[in-house]
Design an enzyme around this catalytic site. Sequence first.
Site, PDB file in Angstrom:
ATOM      1  N   ASN A 110      31.197  11.862   5.950  1.00  0.00           N
ATOM      2  CA  ASN A 110      32.264  11.908   4.934  1.00  0.00           C
ATOM      3  C   ASN A 110      33.649  11.964   5.568  1.00  0.00           C
ATOM      4  O   ASN A 110      34.558  11.229   5.165  1.00  0.00           O
ATOM      5  CB  ASN A 110      32.071  13.098   3.994  1.00  0.00           C
ATOM      6  CG  ASN A 110      30.788  12.990   3.203  1.00  0.00           C
ATOM      7  OD1 ASN A 110      30.096  11.986   3.310  1.00  0.00           O
ATOM      8  ND2 ASN A 110      30.458  13.998   2.439  1.00  0.00           N
ATOM      9  N   THR A 155      68.012 -20.082 -14.319  1.00  0.00           N
ATOM     10  CA  THR A 155      67.487 -18.992 -15.141  1.00  0.00           C
ATOM     11  C   THR A 155      66.760 -19.710 -16.269  1.00  0.00           C
ATOM     12  O   THR A 155      67.192 -20.798 -16.687  1.00  0.00           O
ATOM     13  CB  THR A 155      68.599 -18.099 -15.737  1.00  0.00           C
ATOM     14  OG1 THR A 155      69.429 -18.915 -16.570  1.00  0.00           O
ATOM     15  CG2 THR A 155      69.449 -17.445 -14.659  1.00  0.00           C
ATOM     16  N   HIS A 156      65.663 -19.136 -16.734  1.00  0.00           N
ATOM     17  CA  HIS A 156      64.826 -19.789 -17.763  1.00  0.00           C
ATOM     18  C   HIS A 156      64.393 -21.194 -17.331  1.00  0.00           C
ATOM     19  O   HIS A 156      64.161 -22.058 -18.179  1.00  0.00           O
ATOM     20  CB  HIS A 156      65.552 -19.898 -19.104  1.00  0.00           C
ATOM     21  CG  HIS A 156      66.270 -18.654 -19.513  1.00  0.00           C
ATOM     22  ND1 HIS A 156      65.655 -17.626 -20.177  1.00  0.00           N
ATOM     23  CD2 HIS A 156      67.559 -18.264 -19.315  1.00  0.00           C
ATOM     24  CE1 HIS A 156      66.527 -16.660 -20.402  1.00  0.00           C
ATOM     25  NE2 HIS A 156      67.695 -17.005 -19.865  1.00  0.00           N
ATOM     26  N   LYS A 283      48.824 -39.650  -5.093  1.00  0.00           N
ATOM     27  CA  LYS A 283      49.072 -38.201  -5.134  1.00  0.00           C
ATOM     28  C   LYS A 283      49.118 -37.556  -3.752  1.00  0.00           C
ATOM     29  O   LYS A 283      48.391 -37.911  -2.835  1.00  0.00           O
ATOM     30  CB  LYS A 283      47.978 -37.497  -5.952  1.00  0.00           C
ATOM     31  CG  LYS A 283      47.972 -37.842  -7.409  1.00  0.00           C
ATOM     32  CD  LYS A 283      48.993 -37.068  -8.224  1.00  0.00           C
ATOM     33  CE  LYS A 283      48.672 -35.625  -8.385  1.00  0.00           C
ATOM     34  NZ  LYS A 283      47.692 -35.321  -9.408  1.00  0.00           N
ATOM     35  N   ASN A 285      49.270 -33.553  -3.029  1.00  0.00           N
ATOM     36  CA  ASN A 285      49.303 -32.303  -3.803  1.00  0.00           C
ATOM     37  C   ASN A 285      49.677 -31.070  -2.958  1.00  0.00           C
ATOM     38  O   ASN A 285      49.243 -30.955  -1.821  1.00  0.00           O
ATOM     39  CB  ASN A 285      47.937 -32.043  -4.447  1.00  0.00           C
ATOM     40  CG  ASN A 285      47.585 -33.127  -5.444  1.00  0.00           C
ATOM     41  OD1 ASN A 285      48.470 -33.684  -6.099  1.00  0.00           O
ATOM     42  ND2 ASN A 285      46.317 -33.453  -5.538  1.00  0.00           N
ATOM     43  N   GLU A 290      49.605 -23.789  -4.270  1.00  0.00           N
ATOM     44  CA  GLU A 290      48.833 -23.385  -5.450  1.00  0.00           C
ATOM     45  C   GLU A 290      47.786 -22.338  -5.076  1.00  0.00           C
ATOM     46  O   GLU A 290      47.488 -21.426  -5.845  1.00  0.00           O
ATOM     47  CB  GLU A 290      48.173 -24.605  -6.092  1.00  0.00           C
ATOM     48  CG  GLU A 290      49.202 -25.515  -6.733  1.00  0.00           C
ATOM     49  CD  GLU A 290      48.654 -26.906  -7.052  1.00  0.00           C
ATOM     50  OE1 GLU A 290      48.929 -27.410  -8.124  1.00  0.00           O
ATOM     51  OE2 GLU A 290      47.933 -27.477  -6.212  1.00  0.00           O
ATOM     52  N   TYR A 317      33.147  13.859  -2.226  1.00  0.00           N
ATOM     53  CA  TYR A 317      32.630  12.541  -1.868  1.00  0.00           C
ATOM     54  C   TYR A 317      31.582  12.072  -2.879  1.00  0.00           C
ATOM     55  O   TYR A 317      30.759  12.849  -3.352  1.00  0.00           O
ATOM     56  CB  TYR A 317      31.995  12.567  -0.459  1.00  0.00           C
ATOM     57  CG  TYR A 317      31.432  11.214  -0.078  1.00  0.00           C
ATOM     58  CD1 TYR A 317      32.234  10.234   0.488  1.00  0.00           C
ATOM     59  CD2 TYR A 317      30.096  10.891  -0.358  1.00  0.00           C
ATOM     60  CE1 TYR A 317      31.738   8.979   0.787  1.00  0.00           C
ATOM     61  CE2 TYR A 317      29.591   9.636  -0.058  1.00  0.00           C
ATOM     62  CZ  TYR A 317      30.421   8.694   0.521  1.00  0.00           C
ATOM     63  OH  TYR A 317      29.930   7.450   0.804  1.00  0.00           O
ATOM     64  N   GLN A 322      31.627   3.967  -1.223  1.00  0.00           N
ATOM     65  CA  GLN A 322      31.174   2.943  -0.280  1.00  0.00           C
ATOM     66  C   GLN A 322      31.676   1.553  -0.674  1.00  0.00           C
ATOM     67  O   GLN A 322      31.868   0.697   0.174  1.00  0.00           O
ATOM     68  CB  GLN A 322      29.647   2.962  -0.218  1.00  0.00           C
ATOM     69  CG  GLN A 322      29.070   1.977   0.773  1.00  0.00           C
ATOM     70  CD  GLN A 322      27.650   2.341   1.154  1.00  0.00           C
ATOM     71  OE1 GLN A 322      27.427   3.322   1.842  1.00  0.00           O
ATOM     72  NE2 GLN A 322      26.692   1.573   0.677  1.00  0.00           N
ATOM     73  N   LYS A 325      35.376  -0.440   0.670  1.00  0.00           N
ATOM     74  CA  LYS A 325      35.671  -1.331   1.802  1.00  0.00           C
ATOM     75  C   LYS A 325      35.801  -2.784   1.374  1.00  0.00           C
ATOM     76  O   LYS A 325      36.702  -3.496   1.796  1.00  0.00           O
ATOM     77  CB  LYS A 325      34.573  -1.222   2.852  1.00  0.00           C
ATOM     78  CG  LYS A 325      34.703  -0.025   3.719  1.00  0.00           C
ATOM     79  CD  LYS A 325      33.352   0.515   4.088  1.00  0.00           C
ATOM     80  CE  LYS A 325      33.242   1.990   3.887  1.00  0.00           C
ATOM     81  NZ  LYS A 325      33.129   2.486   2.536  1.00  0.00           N
TER      82      LYS A 325
HETATM   83  N1  ARG Z   1      28.697   4.305   4.075  1.00  0.00           N
HETATM   84  C1  ARG Z   1      29.276   5.482   3.504  1.00  0.00           C
HETATM   85  C2  ARG Z   1      30.623   5.133   2.845  1.00  0.00           C
HETATM   86  O1  ARG Z   1      31.124   4.110   3.129  1.00  0.00           O
HETATM   87  C3  ARG Z   1      29.521   6.473   4.582  1.00  0.00           C
HETATM   88  C4  ARG Z   1      29.561   7.867   4.112  1.00  0.00           C
HETATM   89  C5  ARG Z   1      28.222   8.324   3.730  1.00  0.00           C
HETATM   90  N2  ARG Z   1      28.239   9.659   3.281  1.00  0.00           N
HETATM   91  C6  ARG Z   1      27.295  10.170   2.473  1.00  0.00           C
HETATM   92  N3  ARG Z   1      27.440  11.390   2.109  1.00  0.00           N
HETATM   93  N4  ARG Z   1      26.296   9.456   2.062  1.00  0.00           N
HETATM   94  O2  ARG Z   1      31.164   5.820   2.036  1.00  0.00           O
END
Ligand code: ARG
Length: 461
Positions: A110, A155-156, A283, A285, A290, A317, A322, A325
């Site tokens: 954690n 503007t506009h 064309k 583009n 875009e 936690y 998780q 990420k």
């Molecule tokens: N893979 C977990 C995360 O990204 C790591 C932490 C895990 N902790 C737990 N108490 N299960 O959050």
Amino acid sequence: MSLWGGRFKKVSNIHFKKFNNSLNMDYRLIKDDIKSSIAWSKILLDIKILTNCEQKLIEKTLKWILKKYICNINEILSSDSEDIHSWIESTLVKKIGKLGKKLYTGRSRNDQIATNLKLWCKRKSNRILKEIIKLQRNFFNHASLQQNTIIPGYTHLQRAQPITFSYWCLAYIDMLERDRLRMLDTIKRLDISPLGSGAIAGTSWNINRKKLAELMGFSNCTTNALDSVSDRDFILEILSTASISMMHLSRFSEDLIFYNSGEANFIELSDEITSGSSLMPQKKNPDILELIRGKCSGVYGSLISMFTLFKGLPLSYNKDFQEDKKYLFQGLDIWEDCLKMSSLVLNNMKLNSLRCKQTAQEGYSNATELADYLVSKGISFRDAHHISGKIVIEAIHQNKYLEELDLLLLKKYCSIIEKDIYQYLTLESCLEKKNAIGGVSKIQTKIALDNIEKRLISLEK
Ligand code: ARG
């Protein structure tokens, strides 16, 4: 083997195991986990859990793991470890045996993951800050060259007042400067180490958390373990910063998409960064622009996903974290990519100055100047605005520019108008009059360019 084997009599269901694993996402934290693990080993040495030799061996092996696997991510991914922390642990134990397990004294995944994410953000932000500065430099190069290129300002999306292409570039440099400062501020706030918070309530070992923070390059350590392991504000902040910056890039893209249109025809994008149509041979583009505009949605999506993910979670936690990420990486990858692509666009476009000037001349964008002229002769601005408007109608009727109207005709609308009006109505005069700080005049443009140049030189060092 899982990290919690002792408490369990049965192995994990394979579908659950797959669902639970995060290695395919968090392998990107390998550098950060190794950095924080080395720092932790030094703290374990301080409290005599490790001897000098043991710490050295652990540190050497962790560095070896990083060197061996950083270019060999597929090998990491082919393992069945749950996440990057457990993968590093098992690789370490495979290499140096039981000693490897000692590294995990007093540390929880954690506080580990909270720390690694912050380290990752710091690394990524350095790259992003460099890209922001590069992009500012590319805007600056155009701005220096195009000080005399007059374009219509809108503007506009209606022609409003003449500006220069240089001035348009300066506007984006200012936006990017706010993005840069926001990023620095975001990093300053996240630069606080959670390591040593344990699972939720702190560590039972008498460690020096400030020293631990310093070992990883953090400016300080957090003050409450419960908050430390569940704080993901920094992800929200960094993605907010990214979102604002992406909004700027999307507006930049939109401006150039319009400038590149057949109707405006102010710029030409090089073949190297445009694509054709499979059906219409004529064309060319502006896909790149875009896509920058479109990819903005991915960053906003990441931010909103994060808000949704964290909302209402009980302290501290939760495994929901998780998922963070995926969105953090996605958001910042897109931002970095789009900054690079924006630079590529600026380095691969040409300005059609003649066409820009003609268009600036066409939209009666000097009508405000006519009103200001009348004011300078003692008429109130409201009346001057009205008279000017009438003269614009007359010019439209005659299909002429304001400056092409006969003096006698102008006098019919306001007898105060004299020959000196023609000088007032030139585009150049419109620009030069805007000479207060931040205006479009040559002098103000030069001052802005000088300040920016100084700043860029010091940032590029
Ligand atoms: N893979 C977990 C995360 O990204 C790591 C932490 C895990 N902790 C737990 N108490 N299960 O959050």
